[in-house]
Design a protein around this motif. Structure first.
Motif, mmCIF file in Angstrom:
data_model
loop_
_atom_site.group_PDB
_atom_site.id
_atom_site.type_symbol
_atom_site.label_atom_id
_atom_site.label_comp_id
_atom_site.label_asym_id
_atom_site.label_seq_id
_atom_site.Cartn_x
_atom_site.Cartn_y
_atom_site.Cartn_z
ATOM 1 N N ASN A 118 0.829 -1.196 0.000
ATOM 2 C CA ASN A 118 0.000 0.000 0.000
ATOM 3 C C ASN A 118 0.866 1.250 0.000
ATOM 4 O O ASN A 118 1.994 1.255 0.501
ATOM 5 C CB ASN A 118 -0.906 0.019 1.244
ATOM 6 C CG ASN A 118 -1.893 -1.125 1.247
ATOM 7 O OD1 ASN A 118 -2.208 -1.689 0.203
ATOM 8 N ND2 ASN A 118 -2.386 -1.476 2.425
ATOM 9 N N ILE A 134 -4.322 10.478 2.493
ATOM 10 C CA ILE A 134 -4.776 9.437 1.570
ATOM 11 C C ILE A 134 -4.069 8.129 1.896
ATOM 12 O O ILE A 134 -2.872 8.114 2.169
ATOM 13 C CB ILE A 134 -4.456 9.783 0.107
ATOM 14 C CG1 ILE A 134 -4.772 11.235 -0.214
ATOM 15 C CG2 ILE A 134 -5.205 8.863 -0.850
ATOM 16 C CD1 ILE A 134 -4.208 11.670 -1.545
ATOM 17 N N VAL A 136 -3.675 4.678 -0.204
ATOM 18 C CA VAL A 136 -3.962 4.030 -1.483
ATOM 19 C C VAL A 136 -3.631 2.553 -1.360
ATOM 20 O O VAL A 136 -2.461 2.165 -1.289
ATOM 21 C CB VAL A 136 -3.144 4.669 -2.630
ATOM 22 C CG1 VAL A 136 -3.555 4.055 -3.959
ATOM 23 C CG2 VAL A 136 -3.350 6.173 -2.653
ATOM 24 N N GLY A 141 -7.527 4.049 -4.973
ATOM 25 C CA GLY A 141 -8.317 4.912 -4.106
ATOM 26 C C GLY A 141 -8.753 6.153 -4.862
ATOM 27 O O GLY A 141 -8.411 6.345 -6.036
ATOM 28 N N HIS A 142 -9.530 6.979 -4.212
ATOM 29 C CA HIS A 142 -9.976 8.223 -4.833
ATOM 30 C C HIS A 142 -10.138 9.291 -3.759
ATOM 31 O O HIS A 142 -10.250 8.989 -2.570
ATOM 32 C CB HIS A 142 -11.288 8.019 -5.596
ATOM 33 C CG HIS A 142 -12.476 7.773 -4.700
ATOM 34 N ND1 HIS A 142 -12.767 6.521 -4.190
ATOM 35 C CD2 HIS A 142 -13.418 8.617 -4.197
ATOM 36 C CE1 HIS A 142 -13.842 6.601 -3.438
ATOM 37 N NE2 HIS A 142 -14.255 7.850 -3.410
#
Length: 332
Positions: A118, A134, A136, A141-142
């Motif tokens: 990750n 964030i 990811v 992801g967004h």
């Protein structure tokens, strides 16, 4: 003189950034796009290494000298790990709704990578103080970033900063993202009485009566089509049957009228666009059939969401060229 030198340096720097990091809808982070330097904690760490090294040499103590070598190896490992945490990440442009000047919209941004681990400790925002965290994962992801435009035209989104201090926090690894979104910024709507070509005063009663008279007679139902007014949707029938229908009338609810650029001869360009924008919004809300006349474009009479959006887009892009490499529409 000092001011002009600063401006020239800033302009040259921005030009260099635009060439090195051009605007795009999809950006893959490679060595060319990633920057990495020690932060404040990292500088203190380097000073500590120097002090330990000098102490080891001064006292000719192999243990202290070995400690300084170990600290250097940790620092080098941190450089590689911090860089790899950002490297290989792919940033893509998502959906962005068009918006009026001064209103806030959300810019959807997608992130993905092909690494087995990750991507942790990532932050994204227009500045580091207001950045969002964030994580990811392997599935990607967004993130949605709020954007408040200050002028009409194509989306001119400022550079976003994506950075990380993972894993040890002694280095900052970052990149600048110039993303090109498809949305446009509509002029700020100014609501004023309708005015027509040749009308002596705004809001003339005779002109107003042209678009306010007439009562609809219900005729039946038809299948809903994209662009039909939501005010005419038969919600009760939809609740019973699950089929989306639109009410039909024998007579239009309001006679069509033209929103004409020439009806505002004494105003500047932006003021005209703002008033026309207000007329478009008002006509749509009143469910009136309307058309738009601009010096270089004419949109025929119509109603509904699609027709409204076409008129607003025409007003937003009036006098602007297509976006250049930087994603900004230039005035003709």
């Amino acid at each position: 003189m000092e001011f002009s030198i600063k401006e020239k340096i800033k302009s040259s720097y921005q030009s260099w950034l635009n060439k090195r990091l051009p605007a795009s809808r999809t950006i893959k982070l490679t060595q060319k796009r990633i920057f990495i330097i020690p932060n404040k904690i990292g500088l203190l760490y380097l000073i500590l290494i120097g002090l330990v090294f000098v102490t080891g040499v001064n006292y000719q103590n192999n243990l202290i000298f070995s400690l300084s070598v170990l600290l250097v190896s940790i620092f080098i490992t941190a450089i590689v790990s911090t860089y790899q945490n950002l490297s290989g990440l792919v940033v893509t442009v998502g959906h962005a709704n068009s918006v009026f000047v001064g209103k806030t919209t959300e810019l959807n941004i997608g992130l993905e990578h092909s690494a087995r681990k990750n991507k942790q400790g990532l932050w994204l925002g227009f500045d580091r103080q207001n950045a969002k965290s964030i994580l990811v994962g392997k599935a990607g992801g967004h993130l949605a970033v709020n954007y408040k435009p200050t002028r009409r035209g194509y989306f001119d989104v400022p550079r976003l900063t994506l950075f990380s201090r993972y894993p040890l926090g002694i280095l900052t690894c970052w990149t600048w993202l110039r993303l090109r979104f498809d949305g446009v910024v509509y002029p700020y709507p100014v609501f004023s009485p309708y005015q027509y070509v040749g009308e002596s005063e705004p809001g003339d009663e005779a002109a107003e009566s042209i678009i306010t008279t007439g009562i609809d007679d219900f005729h039946g139902f038809k299948n809903y089509q994209a662009g039909d007014s939501l005010k005419h949707v038969a919600w009760r029938q939809f609740a019973k049957s699950g089929v989306l229908l639109t009410k039909e009338f024998e007579q239009a609810q309001a006679q069509g009228h033209w929103l004409d650029w020439s009806a505002l001869p004494s105003m500047d360009v932006e003021s005209r666009l703002q008033i026309l924008c207000g007329w478009v919004v008002r006509s749509f809300e009143d469910d009136r059939e309307f058309g738009l006349i601009l010096p270089s474009q004419k949109i025929t009479l119509g109603r509904g969401d699609v027709h409204r959006d076409a008129c607003l887009r025409a007003l937003a892009l009036y006098g602007l060229d297509a976006p250049d490499q930087g994603g900004i529409g230039r005035e003709r």
